[in-house]
Design an enzyme around this catalytic site. Sequence first.
Site, PDB file in Angstrom:
ATOM      1  N   LYS A   1       3.868   4.845  -1.343  1.00 35.98           N
ATOM      2  CA  LYS A   1       4.991   4.118  -1.940  1.00 35.98           C
ATOM      3  C   LYS A   1       6.229   4.182  -1.057  1.00 35.98           C
ATOM      4  CE  LYS A   1       7.581   2.025  -4.905  1.00 35.98           C
ATOM      5  NZ  LYS A   1       7.737   0.617  -4.671  1.00 35.98           N
ATOM      6  N   GLU A   2       6.483   5.334  -0.481  1.00 35.54           N
ATOM      7  CA  GLU A   2       7.712   5.523   0.294  1.00 35.54           C
ATOM      8  C   GLU A   2       7.674   4.824   1.655  1.00 35.54           C
ATOM      9  OE1 GLU A   2      10.548   6.767  -0.532  1.00 35.54           O
ATOM     10  OE2 GLU A   2      10.115   7.840  -2.376  1.00 35.54           O
ATOM     11  N   SER A   3       6.563   4.937   2.376  1.00 35.87           N
ATOM     12  CA  SER A   3       6.559   4.469   3.774  1.00 35.87           C
ATOM     13  C   SER A   3       5.334   3.656   4.174  1.00 35.87           C
ATOM     14  CB  SER A   3       6.650   5.672   4.709  1.00 35.87           C
ATOM     15  OG  SER A   3       5.448   6.439   4.642  1.00 35.87           O
TER      16      SER A   3
ATOM     17  N   TYR B   1       9.101   2.435  -9.592  1.00 37.92           N
ATOM     18  CA  TYR B   1       8.643   3.469  -8.661  1.00 37.92           C
ATOM     19  C   TYR B   1       7.635   4.400  -9.350  1.00 37.92           C
ATOM     20  CZ  TYR B   1       9.151   7.518  -5.500  1.00 37.92           C
ATOM     21  OH  TYR B   1       8.930   8.566  -4.641  1.00 37.92           O
TER      22      TYR B   1
END
Length: 188
Positions: free
Chosen positions: A54-56, A158
């Site tokens: 999800k982040e990168s 998120y």
Amino acid sequence: MKKLIKFIIKLALIIFVLELVYLHFIPMKYDTIIDKYSQEYGVDSSLVKAVIFKESRFKESAVSSKGAIGLMQLMPSTAIWLTKKLDIDDYKIESADLNIRLGTYYLSYLLDIMNSDVEHALLAYNAGPENAKRWINAEGYNKKDMDNYVDFEETRKYVREIRLTRNIIDFVDNHGLFLDQVAKILGD
């Protein structure tokens, strides 16, 4: 009998394609690092993988518009605080090993202060511990109806996306039929 054989072949093909897609998005090259720090800090490895995705999207050099860095998108101030807690002197936040170590430790810390509640820890990972505590302590807060108490749509989305991604990762990691063979073919 022919129908059963056809069904099994179709199912195997679906699983094979699912695993190809999985390996495209969730590369195995970080598994050793993720497993090491997941075990060290008591965080489920599928949660770490889902956060990284999800982040990168597993891009080591990722930098967000807000300045978060690396696979786990750590803010420099958070990374500095974490390196002091872990007594790390020399560090490069972009390093996959260190970024995963710090991010996994941070997840462990957040799980601890959020009483082992994964969704609350994810709220804190995305929006900061103080915002998460404020939402959780709001009058009438009900975890089942979290969407009505969390101020930012981005944070609600998120948490939902990580929950879904983690479920997919859990399924493929635990029930993948061809994962190792596909990874070898792809050279992952």
